[in-house]
Structure formats: structure tokens, C-alpha cells
Design a protein around this motif. Sequence first.
Motif, mmCIF file in Angstrom:
data_model
loop_
_atom_site.group_PDB
_atom_site.id
_atom_site.type_symbol
_atom_site.label_atom_id
_atom_site.label_comp_id
_atom_site.label_asym_id
_atom_site.label_seq_id
_atom_site.Cartn_x
_atom_site.Cartn_y
_atom_site.Cartn_z
ATOM 1 N N LEU A 141 -7.681 -1.710 4.130
ATOM 2 C CA LEU A 141 -6.984 -0.531 3.626
ATOM 3 C C LEU A 141 -7.609 0.732 4.200
ATOM 4 C CD1 LEU A 141 -5.008 0.909 1.745
ATOM 5 C CD2 LEU A 141 -6.691 0.682 -0.084
ATOM 6 N N HIS A 190 -1.258 -3.860 4.433
ATOM 7 C CA HIS A 190 -1.803 -2.507 4.402
ATOM 8 C C HIS A 190 -1.780 -1.877 5.794
ATOM 9 C CE1 HIS A 190 -4.182 -3.227 0.432
ATOM 10 N NE2 HIS A 190 -3.001 -2.685 0.204
ATOM 11 N N CYS A 239 2.417 4.207 -1.459
ATOM 12 C CA CYS A 239 1.903 3.081 -2.246
ATOM 13 C C CYS A 239 2.909 2.656 -3.310
ATOM 14 C CB CYS A 239 0.584 3.457 -2.909
ATOM 15 S SG CYS A 239 -0.728 3.923 -1.754
#
Length: 396
Positions: free
Chosen positions: A126, A241, A252
Motif C-alpha cells: 500500500l 492496492h 478507498c
Amino acid sequence: MFNEVKRLNARLAVRLAIAAGIAVGLVVVTLFVTVTRPKTTPFCAKCHGAIIFNNACKKPSNDIACIECHTHNNRGVAQMAVEIQDEHCTAESCHPLNKLTAQAAQYKKCISFQHKTHVVKLSNNLRLKCTSCHANINGEKHFETDARTCDTCHFINTTKPLYTQNKKPISDCTLCHGHIEKTKDIYGKIFQHETYEKNEKISCSGCHFNTIQGDGRVDKRSCYQCHAEITDYSERVPDMHTIHIEKHKVACTSCHDSLAHGWIKSANSVSGGDHPLQSVATGHKVQELIMMGMGGVGIKGEPDPMCLATLNCSACHQDKQRFAHIEHTVCNDCHGKGFDRILTEQMRFVTSQMRLLRRLLSQAKRRNNADTGQVIHEAEVNYNLVREDGSSGAHN
């Protein structure tokens, strides 16, 4: 005759050449306008007139052209693009990365925010982009801080939570909330928030509960918003991600279920409207009434001090599934050493008084008459209320 035709062809050729020159000139001008005009905001505003540009950059707003942010390079030619690359945000003339990471920024009433801890690669591959947190939310502003991203990352219900360099989970309250100066008069005794902040045995959730609504999990059905067909993604979180956040501008909240963080307030006049009692969610209605000093008849009740202090049930009851078991030593964490013995004595006294009241009620019913009927009824209602509460006076 041949010479006449030759002169006509020459004049026609000149006219054609002039027309061709004019046409080429128009094409050049059109191309020039097409390429250069998008560099000015008024050009884009002809179609995107609903956009309200809020200048969060260091430049004057009239110096910022749309193409300075909304652009990408395609074989050396700058073209307009919806997605904004980090390189444009962190350009030397805008928000240089070295300056962003050198000092903290203030966000709302929270403690200082550090960019340097958010621009690194985190677990599960991420890596946040600038537009992950700074985005267009509801159209009122062209871009602003999207707190939903903060909530999703910090409070998502996952088996692999993220940790800080100090080995704290990123859901730790003290990462954002610093010292809180709050006092409250409870029956003549001043409650000071600072005292409990310094007590390491007391957690914030002891008083502040239900501050997170939702779990932020990914619902597979949300994939169909963009994809006609999908494959199993459960084992490919790092790839997801990289594709959706690092390579593209996907919020998100487009994939993760709604998740909100905050202290829900209510119109509870007993606790001053700070928040509702947890028994609303656990089904312990009688216990709630007892703590609020309500439910009895023929007597004016008063709320328990712990109710006025907005204490969470799980602060004392460690088995959060049933809220039945309690270790008396937990009392000492807040009230000091030895308070558990005081509470035990109080509970024994209330238990003995309940036994006495039960015998008196039994005797009074046998001698019931018109003058005492109402008093006996009220006493029986109050007895059943305290008995059903089951705390032997600990709740109030």
C-alpha cells in the motif's frame, strides 16, 4: 489559344495556392489554439463551469492552469488527463516533498499530522497517492482532505493491522488526539480528564465507545461498479492496492465499505448529551435505567456518578460478549487501591437489605389493607427493578 489556356491555368494555380495557404493557416491556428488554450482555466470552465476552484497551492489561483495538474505525457506530448500524478503536486513550485516531510501540519483539533509517515510504502504493498487523501468530495471545493481515507486505513477491521515505528497500532487514539482539557462537576467532585489520560491502566475506550461505525471490509459486489467480470481477489490484496491506488486514482471508499469515526452524541439529559449508554446496543435496559437513576416509582432517583462520567460498560466488564463477569480489582485502576473492598462491602449491605425487604413485603402482603396497598405496590416494583439489575448496588 494554347497561350490563353496557359494563362488561365496559371491564374487558377495562384488561386489554388492562395486557398491552400489560407486553409493551412487555419489548420495551424486551430491546432495552436487547441494545444495552448487548455493551459488556461477559462477554456476548461466553458464546459466544467460547476467546478469551484479553491486555491490550496502557494501560487495565486489565476496563475494555475488546469493542465498544470491534469496532464500526462504521451510520447513527449502533454495531454489532458483526469488523474493527477504525484509529480505535479510535489513539484518545486507547488508542494516540494522535502518541505512537506520536514514539518508537521495541523489538521482540525488533532495533534500535528506528519506527511513523512504517509508517503512511504506500507504493508500489503500500500502506497498512498496525494489524491488518496486530497480529493474532490462533494463538489463544493475542487479538492479537500478526504477524512474517509483516514478512517478506512486507521480503523479497518483486519487481521493484519498497520503499526507505527513505535509499535503502536495506527488505531491508537493518542496518535491523533493529544491532551484534552475537560472538567465536569459530579456531585461536588471535579472530574478531570487529564488525570485519566496519565493513567496507563485506563484505556480511552473505557469511556469513549462506539466511536467506529462500520468495518471497512471489501464487498465483492462493489467490483461490479467498474468491472463486468471479476476473479477471486482475496489473496491478491497487494496487487489490488498497486493497480487501484498507486497506478490509478481510485478512492478507498470505492472498494471498502463505509466506515466512520466519531463520538455519537445523543439528547441524553442525564449524561449531559455526551453520548448514549452502551446498554442501548447490548440490550441491558434495566441496567441502563438503574445507572440513570430511573425506573423506580414513589422515589426520586439520581444517576450514578459513573453514568455522569459517561463510563463504558466494558471498562468494568471485561467479557464484552455478555457483560456479566467483572474483576473487582478493575475498580482500583480508576478509584485507587482498596476501592474494590469498599464496593464489596456496599454490595453485601445492599444484598442484606434486599433480603430484609423481601421478608417485609411478604409480611405486608398478608396484612394488606386499603391504606397500605399503594405503598406495598411501589415497594414491590422497586424491589423487582433492583433484583433484575443484579448488580447489588454497583450500578447505582
